[in-house]
Design an enzyme around this catalytic site. Structure first.
Site, PDB file in Angstrom:
ATOM      1  N   LYS A   1       4.709  -6.241   2.828  1.00  0.00           N
ATOM      2  CA  LYS A   1       3.586  -6.501   3.728  1.00  0.00           C
ATOM      3  C   LYS A   1       2.287  -6.553   2.939  1.00  0.00           C
ATOM      4  O   LYS A   1       2.184  -6.001   1.836  1.00  0.00           O
ATOM      5  CB  LYS A   1       3.470  -5.398   4.786  1.00  0.00           C
ATOM      6  CG  LYS A   1       4.766  -5.031   5.471  1.00  0.00           C
ATOM      7  CD  LYS A   1       4.547  -3.879   6.456  1.00  0.00           C
ATOM      8  CE  LYS A   1       5.854  -3.224   6.826  1.00  0.00           C
ATOM      9  NZ  LYS A   1       6.399  -2.391   5.722  1.00  0.00           N
TER      10      LYS A   1
ATOM     11  N   VAL B   1       0.806  -1.226   0.000  1.00  0.00           N
ATOM     12  CA  VAL B   1       0.000   0.000   0.000  1.00  0.00           C
ATOM     13  C   VAL B   1       0.835   1.270   0.000  1.00  0.00           C
ATOM     14  O   VAL B   1       0.282   2.366  -0.080  1.00  0.00           O
ATOM     15  CB  VAL B   1      -0.957   0.027   1.213  1.00  0.00           C
ATOM     16  CG1 VAL B   1      -2.010  -1.056   1.075  1.00  0.00           C
ATOM     17  CG2 VAL B   1      -0.200  -0.087   2.528  1.00  0.00           C
ATOM     18  N   TYR B   2       2.147   1.174   0.081  1.00  0.00           N
ATOM     19  CA  TYR B   2       2.963   2.384   0.059  1.00  0.00           C
ATOM     20  C   TYR B   2       2.828   3.065  -1.307  1.00  0.00           C
ATOM     21  O   TYR B   2       3.143   2.469  -2.341  1.00  0.00           O
ATOM     22  CB  TYR B   2       4.433   2.062   0.327  1.00  0.00           C
ATOM     23  CG  TYR B   2       4.752   1.656   1.753  1.00  0.00           C
ATOM     24  CD1 TYR B   2       3.801   1.744   2.769  1.00  0.00           C
ATOM     25  CD2 TYR B   2       6.016   1.188   2.094  1.00  0.00           C
ATOM     26  CE1 TYR B   2       4.101   1.376   4.075  1.00  0.00           C
ATOM     27  CE2 TYR B   2       6.326   0.822   3.398  1.00  0.00           C
ATOM     28  CZ  TYR B   2       5.361   0.909   4.378  1.00  0.00           C
ATOM     29  OH  TYR B   2       5.668   0.537   5.673  1.00  0.00           O
ATOM     30  N   ALA B   3       2.350   4.310  -1.270  1.00  0.00           N
ATOM     31  CA  ALA B   3       2.126   5.076  -2.499  1.00  0.00           C
ATOM     32  C   ALA B   3       1.266   4.282  -3.483  1.00  0.00           C
ATOM     33  O   ALA B   3       1.494   4.306  -4.694  1.00  0.00           O
ATOM     34  CB  ALA B   3       3.440   5.490  -3.148  1.00  0.00           C
TER      35      ALA B   3
ATOM     36  N   GLY C   1       1.164   1.193  -4.143  1.00  0.00           N
ATOM     37  CA  GLY C   1       1.920   0.191  -4.897  1.00  0.00           C
ATOM     38  C   GLY C   1       3.118   0.739  -5.632  1.00  0.00           C
ATOM     39  O   GLY C   1       3.980  -0.029  -6.093  1.00  0.00           O
TER      40      GLY C   1
END
Length: 326
Positions: free
Chosen positions: A80, A52-54, A56
Site C-alpha cells: 500500500k 509504512v509498516y515499521a 518500511g
C-alpha cells in the site's frame, strides 16, 4: 487452502492472507521466516504489507525472504501507499507521491512488480482522478498487476470504482481492504453493498476484532498482549466494552459446541461473508499464525452463523433499513 478470485479479475488468491504489520517491529526475521513457511505449507499465497509498516522494515524483511528463500512466483505480494507518518499531511494521494512510494516499495521488496497495489487511504486534498491516474500508470508500466483501495468509505469506494469502469480499458478497482469482524460490521451499511454491486473483493483487516475475538481478554489483560502495551493498548481497548464481551462470549460458546477454538470460529464467520475474498491475519509468531490457519477446515453450521449474526448485528437506521415498510 482454497483460492478465490480477487473481485472481478483473473487473479486467484488464498482465502486467508498473511499480514505483516508487526514485521520488523514485534516480529524479527526468524519469526517472519517461520510464519512464511507455515503459511505457504498451508497453501496460502497472499501476503499483505505496506510502505509504512515499521517505517518500511516490513517490506525490507519480506524482500529478504523472497531473496532465495521463497520463490517469487509462489507469493502474491500486496502493498500500500498514500500514508505519510510524522507529517502535517497524513495522507498523500498525489501522483508524484504515490509513484515515488511505489518505486521505493519495489526497491525494498527486491522485485520489479507487486501483484496488488493499494491506496492506503483516501486523500481529500488531491483530485481523485489524479490519484487513480497513478494506479493506471503503475499497471501500464508493469510495476503493479492489479490495484485496490483501503479504508475508503462507501461513497469514496463507489466513486473510485465507477470512475475506473466509466471508460473501456481502465484498470478496475479489484479490492477494498477494510476493517471487518464480528466486533466491527460498519462496512455492511455502505461499503459492502457498493463492493458487491461493483465487483470489488473485500480483504478484511483485523478480522479477529484486534485480537479480542480470540478470547484472550475474557478474564483479564495478559501481560504480553497488545492490549497491555502502551502503543497498541488504546487500539484494543475500543473493543473491550460490554457489547463486545457479549459477542466474545457467544463466539466462545459456539467454539465449545463445535470442538473448535474461538479464533477459528471468528475467522470462519468473516471469511465466508458475502463479498469477502480473504481475511488478512496478522501474528507476532508462527504459533499464533498456525492457530488462525486452523480455521481453514471449519465451516460454520447455519444455526451457529445465524446466532452470531444476531448477537453482533449492527444498528441500522434510515436510510439503511427498508424505510418503505416503516
Amino acid at each position: 487452502m482454497e483460492q478465490r478470485h480477487l473481485g472481478r479479475t483473473g487473479l486467484r488468491v488464498s482465502r486467508t492472507g498473511l499480514g505483516t504489520m508487526t514485521w520488523g517491529r514485534d516480529t524479527d526475521e526468524q519469526d517472519a521466516a517461520d510464519q512464511m513457511k507455515a503459511f505457504l505449507d498451508a497453501g496460502g499465497n497472499l501476503v499483505d504489507t505496506a510502505d509504512v509498516y515499521a517505517d518500511g522494515e516490513a517490506e525490507y524483511l519480506l524482500g529478504r525472504l523472497l531473496d532465495g528463500y521463497v520463490p517469487r512466483s509462489e507469493v502474491v505480494i500486496a502493498t500500500k501507499a498514500a500514508s505519510v507518518p510524522y507529517s502535517e499531511r497524513r495522507f498523500d494521494g498525489s501522483r508524484a507521491h504515490l509513484l515515488q512510494a511505489l518505486d521505493a516499495s519495489l526497491a525494498r521488496l527486491g522485485t520489479d512488480h507487486v501483484d496488488l497495489w493499494q491506496l492506503h487511504a483516501y486523500d481529500p486534498a488531491t483530485p481523485l482522478e489524479e490519484t487513480l491516474h497513478a494506479l493506471e500508470l503503475a499497471v501500464s508500466s508493469g510495476r503493479a498487476r492489479y490495484v485496490g483501495v483501503s479504508n475508503f468509505c462507501g461513497w469514496q469506494l463507489a466513486k473510485a470504482a465507477t470512475w475506473q469502469l466509466a471508460a473501456p480499458g481502465r484498470v478496475v478497482v479489484a479490492s477494498a481492504q477494510m476493517e471487518y469482524s464480528l466486533l466491527q460490521r460498519g462496512i455492511e451499511r455502505e461499503v459492502l453493498p457498493a463492493a458487491l454491486d461493483l465487483g470489488v473483493g473485500l480483504l478484511p483487516w483485523s478480522p479477529l476484532g484486534r485480537g479480542v475475538l480470540t478470547g484472550k481478554y475474557r478474564h483479564g489483560m495478559p501481560a504480553d498482549s497488545r492490549g497491555a502495551s502502551s502503543d497498541m493498548g488504546p487500539f484494543v481497548a475500543a473493543y473491550l466494552d460490554a457489547d463486545s464481551r457479549r459477542i466474545v462470549d457467544a463466539v466462545a460458546t459456539a467454539a465449545d459446541g463445535l470442538g473448535a477454538a474461538p479464533i477459528e470460529v471468528a475467522l470462519a464467520w468473516v471469511r465466508d461473508r458475502p463479498g469477502v475474498v480473504a481475511p488478512i491475519v496478522g501474528a507476532r509468531n508462527s504459533g499464533q499464525l498456525r492457530a488462525s490457519l486452523g480455521a481453514e477446515g471449519l465451516t460454520l453450521p447455519h444455526e451457529i452463523r445465524n446466532a452470531l449474526d444476531d448477537v453482533s448485528a449492527p444498528w441500522k437506521g434510515y436510510p439503511d433499513h427498508d424505510w418503505s415498510q416503516a
